[in-house]
Write a protein that holds these residues in place. Structure first.
Motif, mmCIF file in Angstrom:
data_model
loop_
_atom_site.group_PDB
_atom_site.id
_atom_site.type_symbol
_atom_site.label_atom_id
_atom_site.label_comp_id
_atom_site.label_asym_id
_atom_site.label_seq_id
_atom_site.Cartn_x
_atom_site.Cartn_y
_atom_site.Cartn_z
ATOM 1 N N THR A 140 40.416 60.428 42.389
ATOM 2 C CA THR A 140 39.999 61.526 43.254
ATOM 3 C C THR A 140 38.572 61.274 43.691
ATOM 4 N N GLY A 141 38.210 61.804 44.823
ATOM 5 C CA GLY A 141 36.846 61.661 45.297
ATOM 6 C C GLY A 141 36.535 60.258 45.759
ATOM 7 N N TYR A 142 35.294 59.871 45.510
ATOM 8 C CA TYR A 142 34.804 58.595 46.019
ATOM 9 C C TYR A 142 34.210 57.786 44.867
ATOM 10 N N PRO A 143 35.067 57.051 44.163
ATOM 11 C CA PRO A 143 34.576 56.336 42.992
ATOM 12 C C PRO A 143 33.723 55.124 43.347
ATOM 13 N N SER A 144 32.935 54.685 42.398
ATOM 14 C CA SER A 144 32.313 53.363 42.461
ATOM 15 C C SER A 144 33.284 52.369 41.825
ATOM 16 N N LEU A 145 33.309 51.166 42.354
ATOM 17 C CA LEU A 145 34.246 50.152 41.875
ATOM 18 C C LEU A 145 33.481 48.938 41.364
ATOM 19 N N PHE A 146 34.027 48.317 40.333
ATOM 20 C CA PHE A 146 33.319 47.246 39.631
ATOM 21 C C PHE A 146 34.277 46.105 39.295
ATOM 22 N N TRP A 147 33.712 44.927 39.189
ATOM 23 C CA TRP A 147 34.351 43.819 38.500
ATOM 24 C C TRP A 147 33.416 43.380 37.378
ATOM 25 N N TYR A 148 33.993 43.328 36.170
ATOM 26 C CA TYR A 148 33.295 42.795 35.016
ATOM 27 C C TYR A 148 33.951 41.475 34.620
ATOM 28 N N VAL A 149 33.156 40.586 34.016
ATOM 29 C CA VAL A 149 33.680 39.305 33.556
ATOM 30 C C VAL A 149 33.358 39.142 32.074
ATOM 31 N N GLN A 150 34.314 38.600 31.349
ATOM 32 C CA GLN A 150 34.124 38.344 29.911
ATOM 33 C C GLN A 150 34.387 36.872 29.649
ATOM 34 N N TYR A 151 33.321 36.115 29.419
ATOM 35 C CA TYR A 151 33.454 34.702 29.088
ATOM 36 C C TYR A 151 33.878 34.564 27.625
ATOM 37 N N PRO A 152 34.492 33.459 27.279
ATOM 38 C CA PRO A 152 34.999 33.282 25.913
ATOM 39 C C PRO A 152 33.940 33.560 24.858
ATOM 40 N N GLY A 153 34.278 34.434 23.928
ATOM 41 C CA GLY A 153 33.384 34.732 22.821
ATOM 42 C C GLY A 153 32.220 35.643 23.150
ATOM 43 N N GLU A 154 32.205 36.195 24.344
ATOM 44 C CA GLU A 154 31.076 37.038 24.756
ATOM 45 C C GLU A 154 31.541 38.447 25.118
ATOM 46 N N GLY A 155 30.569 39.347 25.288
ATOM 47 C CA GLY A 155 30.873 40.698 25.756
ATOM 48 C C GLY A 155 31.054 40.726 27.257
ATOM 49 N N LEU A 156 31.385 41.885 27.784
ATOM 50 C CA LEU A 156 31.578 42.030 29.226
ATOM 51 C C LEU A 156 30.238 42.034 29.952
ATOM 52 N N GLN A 157 30.240 41.428 31.132
ATOM 53 C CA GLN A 157 29.060 41.437 31.995
ATOM 54 C C GLN A 157 29.477 41.961 33.358
ATOM 55 N N LEU A 158 28.619 42.753 33.949
ATOM 56 C CA LEU A 158 28.884 43.198 35.306
ATOM 57 C C LEU A 158 28.816 41.999 36.244
ATOM 58 N N LEU A 159 29.860 41.810 37.047
ATOM 59 C CA LEU A 159 29.887 40.711 38.012
ATOM 60 C C LEU A 159 29.437 41.210 39.388
ATOM 61 N N LEU A 160 30.043 42.315 39.827
ATOM 62 C CA LEU A 160 29.651 42.892 41.115
ATOM 63 C C LEU A 160 30.162 44.322 41.183
ATOM 64 N N LYS A 161 29.644 45.054 42.155
ATOM 65 C CA LYS A 161 30.095 46.424 42.319
ATOM 66 C C LYS A 161 29.975 46.855 43.774
ATOM 67 N N ALA A 162 30.659 47.929 44.115
ATOM 68 C CA ALA A 162 30.558 48.536 45.441
ATOM 69 C C ALA A 162 30.668 50.044 45.253
ATOM 70 N N THR A 163 29.847 50.777 45.950
ATOM 71 C CA THR A 163 29.761 52.210 45.691
ATOM 72 C C THR A 163 30.358 53.066 46.796
ATOM 73 N N LYS A 164 30.709 52.492 47.938
ATOM 74 C CA LYS A 164 31.337 53.292 48.987
ATOM 75 C C LYS A 164 32.245 52.423 49.837
ATOM 76 N N ALA A 165 33.108 53.102 50.562
ATOM 77 C CA ALA A 165 34.117 52.420 51.367
ATOM 78 C C ALA A 165 33.484 51.402 52.303
ATOM 79 N N ASP A 166 34.150 50.241 52.385
ATOM 80 C CA ASP A 166 33.763 49.117 53.236
ATOM 81 C C ASP A 166 32.575 48.317 52.707
ATOM 82 N N ASP A 167 31.987 48.762 51.614
ATOM 83 C CA ASP A 167 30.937 47.960 50.983
ATOM 84 C C ASP A 167 31.544 46.682 50.431
#
Lengths: 112, 111
Positions: free
Chosen positions: A28-55
């Motif tokens: 619902t509404g206008y979410p922010s969207l993210f891709w996180y990456v987890q390399y072997p043996g590591e925690g998640l890292q933010l890869l990229l994000k977009a906060t509004k349509a067409d970004d």
């Protein structure tokens, strides 16, 4: 409720191949969207994000465009490297909300 | 340091013992999350802290799981009477605006 669906893995590619990992969402509404990456043996890292349509979010050669009309945020890279082998998570966070909803993750293997 | 830190990095325990996992968030981040990640699976939300508000405990799988946070600093996740199905990586994250920053996780193995 909010949800994220991403393509099942594993995805196996040769070095320099084109990568697409599909992600669609329900929110619902206008979410922010993210891709996180987890390399072997590591925690998640933010890869990229977009906060509004067409970004378009971009980082390390990866890109994803926020498509509200198709409720999608597909991850792409033109030429993958062995070092890109990891698990990739698509996620959303609703405006003003505090929970981030993660997809199940897609494992990518890149062969030399 | 600049990132989220967690300790221990690995914990092996016997079934029935209690364990305590620690998370140090990024300074100034008011929101803190705990997740569980079983082998080869996605993230399972456990609990969320936001400032001095009551925590959102909706993801805790049983009353054996509890977590505390003092103000906007360290958090501890406690698992009582551990079971083999508790074996997983426990991830902590702190949040700034809309982005979560993750620690390296604690790998818990229950024998």
């Amino acid at each position: 409720g909010n949800s994220v669906t991403q393509m099942e893995g594993p995805v196996t590619l040769s070095e320099e191949a084109f990568l697409t990992i599909n992600c669609t969402y329900t929110a619902t509404g206008y979410p922010s969207l993210f891709w996180y990456v987890q390399y072997p043996g590591e925690g998640l890292q933010l890869l990229l994000k977009a906060t509004k349509a067409d970004d378009k979010g971009s980082n390390k050669g990866f890109e994803a465009t926020y498509r509200k009309e198709t409720t999608s945020f597909h991850l792409e890279k033109g030429s993958v490297q062995v070092s890109d082998s990891a698990v990739y998570f698509c996620a959303l966070s609703n405006t003003g909300g505090f929970k981030t909803i993660f997809g199940a993750g897609t494992r990518l293997f890149v062969k030399a | 340091g600049a990132g989220v830190s967690q300790s221990p990095s690995n914990k092996v325990t016997e079934k029935g013992k209690d364990v305590e996992l620690r998370c140090d968030p990024i300074s100034g981040h008011t929101a803190l999350y705990w997740y569980r990640q079983r082998l080869g699976q996605g993230l399972e939300f456990l609990i969320y802290f936001q400032g001095n508000s009551a925590p959102d405990k909706s993801g805790l799988p049983s009353d054996r799981f509890s977590a505390e946070r003092t103000g906007e600093s360290v958090s501890t996740l406690t698992i009582q009477r551990t079971q083999q199905e508790d074996s997983a990586v426990y991830l902590c994250a702190s949040r700034n605006t809309d982005t979560q920053y993750f620690g390296p996780g604690t790998r818990l193995t229950v024998l």
